[in-house]
Design an enzyme around this catalytic site. Structure first.
Site, PDB file in Angstrom:
ATOM      1  N   ASP A   1      35.908  15.361  39.835  1.00 56.67           N
ATOM      2  CA  ASP A   1      35.960  16.696  40.441  1.00 56.67           C
ATOM      3  C   ASP A   1      37.360  17.259  40.204  1.00 56.67           C
ATOM      4  O   ASP A   1      38.333  16.756  40.758  1.00 56.67           O
ATOM      5  CB  ASP A   1      35.654  16.582  41.944  1.00 56.67           C
ATOM      6  CG  ASP A   1      35.808  17.917  42.669  1.00 56.67           C
ATOM      7  OD1 ASP A   1      35.913  18.963  41.998  1.00 56.67           O
ATOM      8  OD2 ASP A   1      35.819  17.902  43.912  1.00 56.67           O
TER       9      ASP A   1
ATOM     10  N   ASP B   1      46.702  22.034  42.490  1.00 58.16           N
ATOM     11  CA  ASP B   1      47.370  21.895  43.792  1.00 58.16           C
ATOM     12  C   ASP B   1      48.070  20.545  43.895  1.00 58.16           C
ATOM     13  O   ASP B   1      49.202  20.459  44.383  1.00 58.16           O
ATOM     14  CB  ASP B   1      46.360  22.051  44.929  1.00 58.16           C
ATOM     15  CG  ASP B   1      45.759  23.440  44.959  1.00 58.16           C
ATOM     16  OD1 ASP B   1      46.438  24.384  44.504  1.00 58.16           O
ATOM     17  OD2 ASP B   1      44.626  23.578  45.439  1.00 58.16           O
TER      18      ASP B   1
END
Ligand code: ADP
Length: 303
Positions: A246, A252
């Site tokens: 994923d 981030d």
């Protein structure tokens, strides 16, 4: 201990994993569902906290249950939540995320309280912003708040990392205060008009951003790694080879890792390798925050 301030978004991610991402008008059965905390600001704050930094998160959330849950989660990660404002008029931010079998995603965000984070909220946190080792920003809160924060940190001599996501055009007034700009390929193209397809075009795009006043440009290239450029030099730092499950939040994780490395004043190349390892580990598990690695795991991959 390094001290990092993240000013940005807090969302709750509603994630459905399915064989593929549905086309408009289409319904697909066979998905599985989970609710996880997200938002680029929160993800980057949690990433830095898991890597051992003292993190203060400046944000706005609603007075709803999603906000309560987010606050609990940040506290569990040891984040200072003193400057997270509870907004009694707007709901907490929500992101609907669909992930397919290959780890590709499609995301729709209802920003809610995030879009009410004001320069005045930032001023309330002035004492932490001006004394931080690094301040980290993204673009899921109002642009004027981002610009205000960057200028405030810049004037205090605090290094500013800006992850220019989601993609939008940026003015020179903001870019002049950015020490590290970390676009992915899509964002780099939107900012410069140059399509990043190889090292040459990455370098061209990076130099356009340097010319606009940025100190260091780091273009993240997914599984290829990251292209960095300063006025003096540039180069590619290849990514670690991992199996992607994923890719939500890879950028981030990268920015959280970069913040820690910059705060610890490592060399640029070591900082980007550390950030890249953080990004690589984050794609090996489902979820944005749940997949963020601890420092020992990143160091193990780095060595
Ligand atoms: P974004 O999520 O913002 O699009 P990227 O996909 O470029 O960002 O990922 C950020 C960084 O995370 C990359 O520069 C790389 O270091 C790391 N990364 C992302 N995807 C992978 C992958 N499949 N394998 C290894 N590293 C990855």
């Amino acid at each position: 201990m390094s001290f990092i301030v993240v000013v940005g978004s807090s969302n709750t991610d509603m994630v459905i994993t399915a064989p593929r991402i549905p086309a408009p008008g289409e319904t697909i059965l066979g998905g599985s569902f989970m609710v996880v905390p997200g938002g680029k600001g929160a993800n980057q704050a949690v990433a830095a906290a898991r890597l051992g930094a003292a993190v203060t998160f400046v944000a706005r959330i609603g007075t709803d249950l999603f906000g309560d849950e987010a606050l609990n989660q940040y506290a569990e990660d040891g984040i200072n939540t003193q400057y997270i404002v509870r907004d009694c008029k707007a709901p907490s931010g929500i992101a609907m995320i669909m992930v397919d079998e290959k780890g590709e995603n499609a995301i729709s965000v209802a920003s809610g309280a995030n879009m009410h984070l004001t320069p005045a909220d930032v001023d309330c946190a002035a004492s932490v912003i001006t004394t931080a080792d690094v301040v980290v920003l993204q673009l899921e809160v109002p642009y004027e708040t981002v610009q205000h924060t960057a200028a405030k940190a810049g004037r205090a001599g605090v290094p500013v990392i800006l992850d220019p996501a989601p993609a939008r055009k940026l003015g020179a007034e903001l870019l002049q205060h950015v020490d590290y700009l970390t676009p992915n390929e899509v964002e780099a193209e939107l900012l410069t008009g140059i399509q990043v397809i190889d090292d040459t075009t990455a370098d061209q795009a990076a130099h356009r951003l340097l010319d606009a006043g940025v100190g260091t440009v780091i273009i993240t290239l997914g599984p290829r790694g990251a292209w960095w450029a300063t006025e003096k030099d540039s180069g590619l730092i290849p990514a670690e080879k991992v199996t992607a499950v994923d890719t939500t939040g890879a950028g981030d994780a990268f920015n959280g890792g970069l913040a820690v490395a910059i705060a610890e004043q490592w060399t640029l190349e070591k900082a980007i390798r550390f950030a890249g390892c953080t990004g690589a580990l984050s794609v090996t598990e489902l979820g944005a925050q749940s997949s963020l690695p601890v420092k020992a795991a990143v160091e193990a991959l780095l060595n």
